[in-house]
Design a protein around this motif. Structure first.
Motif, PDB file in Angstrom:
ATOM      1  N   GLN A 198      49.633  43.454  38.254  1.00 19.86           N
ATOM      2  CA  GLN A 198      49.504  42.185  37.541  1.00 19.86           C
ATOM      3  C   GLN A 198      48.061  41.986  37.089  1.00 19.86           C
ATOM      4  O   GLN A 198      47.333  41.161  37.654  1.00 19.86           O
ATOM      5  CB  GLN A 198      49.923  41.020  38.441  1.00 19.86           C
ATOM      6  CG  GLN A 198      51.377  41.030  38.795  1.00 19.86           C
ATOM      7  CD  GLN A 198      51.756  39.786  39.576  1.00 19.86           C
ATOM      8  OE1 GLN A 198      50.924  39.063  40.100  1.00 19.86           O
ATOM      9  NE2 GLN A 198      53.039  39.521  39.643  1.00 19.86           N
ATOM     10  N   PRO A 199      47.632  42.712  36.065  1.00 17.58           N
ATOM     11  CA  PRO A 199      46.232  42.606  35.652  1.00 17.58           C
ATOM     12  C   PRO A 199      45.913  41.249  35.022  1.00 17.58           C
ATOM     13  O   PRO A 199      46.575  40.820  34.083  1.00 17.58           O
ATOM     14  CB  PRO A 199      46.075  43.741  34.640  1.00 17.58           C
ATOM     15  CG  PRO A 199      47.456  44.003  34.139  1.00 17.58           C
ATOM     16  CD  PRO A 199      48.391  43.657  35.267  1.00 17.58           C
TER      17      PRO A 199
ATOM     18  N   SER B  90      42.484  32.098  33.066  1.00 12.42           N
ATOM     19  CA  SER B  90      42.871  33.419  33.551  1.00 12.42           C
ATOM     20  C   SER B  90      44.128  33.831  32.801  1.00 12.42           C
ATOM     21  O   SER B  90      45.043  33.031  32.635  1.00 12.42           O
ATOM     22  CB  SER B  90      43.140  33.382  35.057  1.00 12.42           C
ATOM     23  OG  SER B  90      43.447  34.664  35.534  1.00 12.42           O
ATOM     24  N   ASN B  91      44.156  35.074  32.339  1.00  9.17           N
ATOM     25  CA  ASN B  91      45.281  35.549  31.554  1.00  9.17           C
ATOM     26  C   ASN B  91      45.863  36.807  32.161  1.00  9.17           C
ATOM     27  O   ASN B  91      45.128  37.706  32.564  1.00  9.17           O
ATOM     28  CB  ASN B  91      44.847  35.861  30.121  1.00  9.17           C
ATOM     29  CG  ASN B  91      44.187  34.692  29.457  1.00  9.17           C
ATOM     30  OD1 ASN B  91      42.981  34.552  29.538  1.00  9.17           O
ATOM     31  ND2 ASN B  91      44.957  33.847  28.816  1.00  9.17           N
ATOM     32  N   PHE B  92      47.187  36.873  32.193  1.00 11.62           N
ATOM     33  CA  PHE B  92      47.905  38.077  32.580  1.00 11.62           C
ATOM     34  C   PHE B  92      48.032  38.909  31.319  1.00 11.62           C
ATOM     35  O   PHE B  92      48.684  38.508  30.358  1.00 11.62           O
ATOM     36  CB  PHE B  92      49.280  37.695  33.141  1.00 11.62           C
ATOM     37  CG  PHE B  92      50.180  38.862  33.393  1.00 11.62           C
ATOM     38  CD1 PHE B  92      49.868  39.802  34.350  1.00 11.62           C
ATOM     39  CD2 PHE B  92      51.354  39.013  32.671  1.00 11.62           C
ATOM     40  CE1 PHE B  92      50.708  40.883  34.592  1.00 11.62           C
ATOM     41  CE2 PHE B  92      52.199  40.079  32.910  1.00 11.62           C
ATOM     42  CZ  PHE B  92      51.876  41.019  33.868  1.00 11.62           C
TER      43      PHE B  92
ATOM     44  N   PRO C  99      40.197  42.372  27.962  1.00  7.83           N
ATOM     45  CA  PRO C  99      40.115  43.738  28.471  1.00  7.83           C
ATOM     46  C   PRO C  99      39.926  44.735  27.328  1.00  7.83           C
ATOM     47  O   PRO C  99      40.356  44.501  26.203  1.00  7.83           O
ATOM     48  CB  PRO C  99      41.474  43.935  29.151  1.00  7.83           C
ATOM     49  CG  PRO C  99      42.393  43.028  28.405  1.00  7.83           C
ATOM     50  CD  PRO C  99      41.558  41.849  27.990  1.00  7.83           C
ATOM     51  N   ILE C 100      39.269  45.833  27.664  1.00  6.35           N
ATOM     52  CA  ILE C 100      39.015  46.884  26.693  1.00  6.35           C
ATOM     53  C   ILE C 100      39.103  48.217  27.434  1.00  6.35           C
ATOM     54  O   ILE C 100      38.693  48.319  28.590  1.00  6.35           O
ATOM     55  CB  ILE C 100      37.640  46.669  26.023  1.00  6.35           C
ATOM     56  CG1 ILE C 100      37.444  47.567  24.835  1.00  6.35           C
ATOM     57  CG2 ILE C 100      36.503  46.795  27.006  1.00  6.35           C
ATOM     58  CD1 ILE C 100      36.261  47.169  23.968  1.00  6.35           C
TER      59      ILE C 100
ATOM     60  N   HIS D 126      40.336  49.883  32.763  1.00  9.46           N
ATOM     61  CA  HIS D 126      39.838  48.879  31.827  1.00  9.46           C
ATOM     62  C   HIS D 126      38.450  48.356  32.184  1.00  9.46           C
ATOM     63  O   HIS D 126      38.099  48.229  33.345  1.00  9.46           O
ATOM     64  CB  HIS D 126      40.794  47.676  31.770  1.00  9.46           C
ATOM     65  CG  HIS D 126      42.158  48.065  31.355  1.00  9.46           C
ATOM     66  ND1 HIS D 126      43.245  47.901  32.158  1.00  9.46           N
ATOM     67  CD2 HIS D 126      42.623  48.642  30.217  1.00  9.46           C
ATOM     68  CE1 HIS D 126      44.322  48.350  31.542  1.00  9.46           C
ATOM     69  NE2 HIS D 126      43.966  48.810  30.365  1.00  9.46           N
ATOM     70  N   ASN D 127      37.733  48.044  31.139  1.00  3.74           N
ATOM     71  CA  ASN D 127      36.508  47.268  31.239  1.00  3.74           C
ATOM     72  C   ASN D 127      36.851  45.884  30.711  1.00  3.74           C
ATOM     73  O   ASN D 127      37.974  45.638  30.265  1.00  3.74           O
ATOM     74  CB  ASN D 127      35.405  47.886  30.382  1.00  3.74           C
ATOM     75  CG  ASN D 127      34.898  49.194  30.957  1.00  3.74           C
ATOM     76  OD1 ASN D 127      34.934  49.401  32.166  1.00  3.74           O
ATOM     77  ND2 ASN D 127      34.431  50.077  30.096  1.00  3.74           N
TER      78      ASN D 127
END
Length: 183
Positions: A69-70, A91-93, A117-118, A146-147
């Motif tokens: 669950q990032p 905060s986003n999933f 995220p990238i 991810h960064n």
């Protein structure tokens, strides 16, 4: 010496000790912000970075929950006499799947923030506005894949700005045109 003078001196000594302790405790702002984030999220922080706006305000960018669950988030913090306190947050999933980048736009206080995220393949991220000005994103590691990036802007870029993703050799991997819901 009279009892009043002794009590007054004792009071001043105790007050001085408390003031010194308070001063030394408040010196490590990053540790206090990390503690506040851990308290808010109640999960393992995978990666985070702080941006101090001034002596009493900071932004914390963070990630947690990978791989199942990032989540990628942003917290606005204010320094109080008791430490740092969260005053606003998002905060986003987000699951990238095949994408190299996903972005979220947030208006916060006096700033407009592009963040998200990238993929690790992206070494440099630039924002080019409509008049050709280039800004480079802050990028930090969140997890093994991810960064996270962010731009801290004074105003929202107009629709038509472009994100340019570059690899370690500074070659363009992808261009993403930004479109905003101007409601």
């Amino acid at each position: 010496m009279s009892n009043k003078k002794k009590l007054f001196i004792l009071f001043l000594v105790i007050l001085s000790i408390i003031s010194c302790l308070y001063y030394f405790i408040m010196q490590n702002d990053e540790k206090l912000i990390e503690k506040e984030l851990t308290h808010l999220i109640q999960s393992d922080l995978e990666g985070y970075q702080f941006k101090f706006i001034d002596n009493n305000h900071a932004l914390a960018f963070y990630g947690w929950g990978y791989p199942s669950q990032p989540h990628y988030g942003l917290v606005e913090l204010e320094k109080t006499m008791f430490g740092w306190q969260a005053i606003n947050g998002y905060s986003n999933f987000i699951i990238l799947e095949d994408s190299l980048i996903l972005w979220e736009a947030t208006s916060l206080a006096d700033y407009f923030i592009l963040r998200g995220p990238i993929h690790h393949r992206v070494s440099k991220l630039e924002l080019v506005n409509q008049i050709g000005e280039k800004l480079t994103a802050e990028i930090f590691e969140v997890n093994v894949v991810h960064n996270m990036f962010y731009f801290l802007l004074e105003e929202q870029p107009l629709t038509g700005a472009t994100l340019i993703l570059r690899d370690a050799d500074n070659e363009i991997i992808e261009k993403v045109d930004l479109e905003f819901d101007d409601k």
